[in-house]
Design an enzyme around this catalytic site. Structure first.
Site, PDB file in Angstrom:
ATOM      1  N   HIS A 241       3.948   9.563  -3.199  1.00  0.00           N
ATOM      2  CA  HIS A 241       2.525   9.868  -3.364  1.00  0.00           C
ATOM      3  C   HIS A 241       1.926  10.414  -2.084  1.00  0.00           C
ATOM      4  CE1 HIS A 241       1.255   6.325  -1.042  1.00  0.00           C
ATOM      5  NE2 HIS A 241       2.228   5.664  -1.663  1.00  0.00           N
TER       6      HIS A 241
ATOM      7  N   CYS B 214       6.650   2.503  -0.888  1.00  0.00           N
ATOM      8  CA  CYS B 214       6.574   3.879  -1.382  1.00  0.00           C
ATOM      9  C   CYS B 214       6.900   4.891  -0.287  1.00  0.00           C
ATOM     10  CB  CYS B 214       5.170   4.166  -1.911  1.00  0.00           C
ATOM     11  SG  CYS B 214       4.738   3.186  -3.361  1.00  0.00           S
TER      12      CYS B 214
END
Length: 191
Positions: free
Chosen positions: A151, A167
């Site tokens: 992301h 992440c």
């Protein structure tokens, strides 16, 4: 005898040239040292990856997230190659390594803290998509591993650092570009 007028600018430039000359001469005369592991790195320390080292074929596309050099490597089905600087998980315990794939993509994702994040940070609250403080930035690509994503981030200080809870983060312009060219089903390897 010819006289040259002395100016402040001329004096500063002459001084700077005199200071730089020894360093320049030294860099020209010394051979470049070969890294101990035999792998040459570019100036930003990215280790160049080759998709054949990770996948049998390119399929729809391929991504390698290299947590040690903090870079995401992307190959299209045609073999076009791109590399992006990333943020990576803070610790090995938060880092999931192995093979997965992109299963979903979302523009303006909403962020909801995971149960383990809520245990560690009870004051964290969900953030709506598009909010300037959204930890997922402008775009997100969801992996087949629950709660793991590639992301964007609005906090550009995180890129190039161990700063995430698992992440892989990219600058918002980079994730926007990657998002546009990455199909669902793209194979991903985190190393």
């Amino acid at each position: 005898m010819t006289r040259f007028p002395l100016s402040r600018r001329g004096l500063i430039l002459t001084g700077a040239a005199m200071l730089a000359a020894p360093r320049l001469a030294l860099s020209q005369s010394l051979p470049e040292a070969e890294p101990e592991d035999g792998v040459r790195r570019n100036s930003s320390s990215f280790i160049r990856q080759d998709w054949q080292d990770h996948f049998d074929d390119l399929g729809k596309a391929a991504i390698v997230c290299d947590t040690s050099s903090r870079a995401l490597h992307y190959w299209s089905a045609e073999g076009d190659y791109r590399i992006y600087p990333t943020s990576v998980p803070r610790t090995d315990e938060l880092t999931k390594r192995g093979y997965t794939e992109i299963v979903r993509k979302k523009v303006g994702p909403t962020w909801t803290p995971t149960a383990s994040q809520m245990e560690r940070f009870p004051d964290w609250k969900p953030v709506e998509g598009g909010a300037p403080d959204n930890p997922l930035g402008s775009h997100a690509m969801y992996l087949s591993w629950p709660a793991y994503l590639i992301h964007g981030t609005h906090d550009t200080r995180k890129i190039g650092r161990q700063s995430s809870d698992g992440c892989i983060g990219l600058f918002n312009p980079s994730i926007e570009e990657l998002f546009a060219i990455t199909p669902i089903g793209t194979q991903v390897r985190v190393i």
